[in-house]
Design an enzyme around this catalytic site. Sequence first.
Site, mmCIF file in Angstrom:
data_model
loop_
_atom_site.group_PDB
_atom_site.id
_atom_site.type_symbol
_atom_site.label_atom_id
_atom_site.label_comp_id
_atom_site.label_asym_id
_atom_site.label_seq_id
_atom_site.Cartn_x
_atom_site.Cartn_y
_atom_site.Cartn_z
ATOM 1 N N GLU A 153 0.839 -1.205 0.000
ATOM 2 C CA GLU A 153 0.000 0.000 0.000
ATOM 3 C C GLU A 153 0.863 1.240 0.000
ATOM 4 O OE1 GLU A 153 -2.490 3.298 1.820
ATOM 5 O OE2 GLU A 153 -0.571 2.491 2.433
ATOM 6 N N HIS A 180 4.226 6.998 10.155
ATOM 7 C CA HIS A 180 5.401 6.784 9.292
ATOM 8 C C HIS A 180 6.713 7.101 10.020
ATOM 9 C CE1 HIS A 180 3.193 6.752 5.159
ATOM 10 N NE2 HIS A 180 2.554 6.070 6.089
#
Lengths: 347, 327
Positions: free
Chosen positions: A199, A310
Site C-alpha cells: 500500500e 510513518h
Amino acid sequence: MLLKTLTEANGVSGNEKKIREIILNEIQGYCDDITVDSIGNVIAFKKGKENNNKKVMLSAHMDEVGLIVTGITDSGFIKFEPVGGIDARILISKKVVIGDKNISGAIGIKAVHLQEPEERKNAVKVKNMYIDIGAKNKEDAEKRVSLGDYIAFDSPYVEFGNNMVKAKALDDRVGCVILIELLKENYVYDFYACFTVQEEVGLRGAKVAAYTVQPDIALVIEGTTCSDVPGAEEYQYATKIGEGPAVSIMDRASYSNKELAMMLYEVGKKNNIKVQFKQTTFGGNDAGVIHLTGIGVPTAAISVPCRYIHSPVSVMKLDDYHGCMQIVKLFLKELEHAEIRKWEVIK
Amino acid sequence: MELLRKLTQAFGPSGNEEIVRGVIIDEIKDYVDEIKVDPLGNLITRKKGSGKKLMFAAHMDEIGLLVTYIDKEGFLRFSNIGGVSPYYSLYKKVIFKNGVIGVVGYHEKLESMKDLKFDKMYIDIGAPNREEAEKLIHIGDVACFFGEFNVHMNKVTSKALDDRLGCYMLIEVIKSITNHTNDLYFVFTVQEELGLRGARTSAFSVEPDYAVAIDVTDTGDTPEAKPMALKLGKGPAIKVKDSSIITHSFVRNLMIETAKENSIPYQLEVLERGGTDSGAIHLTKGGIPSGVLSIPTRYIHSPAEMADLDDVKHGIELLKLIAEKAL
C-alpha cells in the site's frame, strides 16, 4: 497481545512475509477459504448464508514504510533509500534492523562540528546518511548485509500515559488486528478480509485483490495521520487523538461513498461510541484503487488516528482502536439490511 | 439557451453530481432506450443500434470546495475538490447545495501572495459563531463557485462550462439524431476533475468499440497568453494529444473527415497539460480507440469561463453526424 506481536514484526512494503505468516496463523479455522495471491495478498473468505446477494470486502494493508539497502561503503557503512513516504528528518539517530537476520544498526551522519555552515542550516538528506552496523570494512559488512535487504525501524510496542500506545507500523497493523478479529464473527453475506501488500508504495496489492474479489461494497481500515499537537492550528489537525476512529470524506485517492461514510458515522453516534470525520484531504489509501475496480465499488474508509505516523514512534490511543473495532462490527451488522445501490435502472 | 443556463447553474462538484444528473435525465428520458445509473453515479444512456458500439462521454462534475473544519467564529476551513486555484478563489462567492452563499477570504497577514494556499484561506458565510454556522453547514459539505450565466457577443460566460457544455452538446445530439445503426451510448460521467474516475468504471461496463469524450480545452487567444494554437470562434477542436491520451487515428480522422465533408469548421488541438475522460477510457480492458472533441474555452476553472456559441453549435453538428455514420 496481537497488536504488539504484529507491530514488532517487520514487513516493509514488498517484504510482508512475516506479517502474512502471523496473520495466516491467527485466522486458520475461522475462514472457509484462504488464498495467498501472486503478489502476496491474503484473501480470507467466509461464505454467507445461501441466497445472499452481496460480497463485502474489508481491507487492511500488511506493509509498513521502511528503508532498503542500496550500497555498502568501503569502510562498511550501509547506504539506503526510503521505501514509502518517510520524512528524512526523522531518520537520524534511529535504531534499525536489517534483513532476515535482523542485523542491528543505527542511522548516523557526520558530527555537527564537521558540517559546513550551509549543511547545518538545511535538513540532512538521505544520501548523506548511513547505517552503522559496527562493521570493520566492506567485506565484513557484506557478510551480514546484502544489497536490497529491507530495513525496518527497531521500536518496541510500549503502552504509556493515558491508555496510549507507542509503536512502529501502527499504520496499518492496527487495521490488520481489527480484520483478524472480524473474521471471528459470522455474516449473512459473503465476507472477504483482504490483508494487502505494498500500500505504501502505491496501493498495489489492493488493486489486484479487489480485481479478484469483485466486491459489491468495500471498507478500508487504516491508521491515519493525526496532528493535534503544538504548532498546528485546530483546523489543521486532520484527526484528534481520543476522539474515536475517523471516517474519511475525501482524500487524494477517493471520494468515499456518502451512504457508507454516513452509516459509519451514525453507527458511532447512535451507540455512544466516539467517532470523528477526518478533517483534511491529504494522502490516500487502498480505497483509491478498490472503488475504481470493474464497474465501480461503493467504498468507505475508517481509520485509527496515529500521531507521528510513518515514524518509529507512532502513537495512538487504545480507546480509538477499540472504538474502531466496535463501530465496524456494528456497521457490518447494519449492512445486512442496508440497500446499497449497485445499478439503478431508470429506463 | 435555457437548457445550457440550467445545466451550468446546477450544483455539481465532483462526487455530488446528483442534481446535474436529474436535470439530464429529465431532458433525455423520452429520447433514449435505456437509462441506468452505475455504482459511482455515472449516468449511462443508450440509443440501441445493431452496429458498432460507440460511446460518447461528457462529465457532469465541476470543481468545488469541501468544508473540513468550522472555527469558533463561524469561519469555514476547506480543501479543494479538483484543480481549484487559490488565486481564482480569492474573494469569490461560492454556493452550497442548500443555497447558502459564502465569500472566500484569506489570512491578511500573509507576507506575499505567493504564499496563498488553501491552508491560509476560509469561507465566510456571515455566521457570527460556530453554533450558527453549524445550523447550515457541516463538515463534509461542498460548495461550488457562484458564477452567473450570461450571453454577450455570441459568447457564453458562466461557471462550470467545464463540462456542462459537453453535457449540453450530448443532450442536443441525443434529441437530434434521426437514424442510426451504431449502438450509441451517451455517458455522463462523475469525478472527472478528481482523476477521470467515472469514465474508467463506465467504460468498463459499456465496453465500447470506439469512444469520444466531449470537454472544454484551453485557448491561446488572450493578451500575452501562453502559446496555444486555439481560438474562440474558429470551430470545435479535434484533439491530437494531451497529457492523458494521444487520440486514436481512426477516431481522430473520422472526426476530421466528417467535418471536412460537411464544411464544419474545426481546429486541431495539442494540449500540453491536462487530460479528459478519454485518457481513462482508451486504456480500459483491452484498449478502446478514443478521441476527443473540445470546445475552446477561456478562464477554465474560474467562476467565469467563456466559450463561443458557434463553436458549440458546430460541435453538436459534428457529433450528430459521427453518431449517425455507420462505422
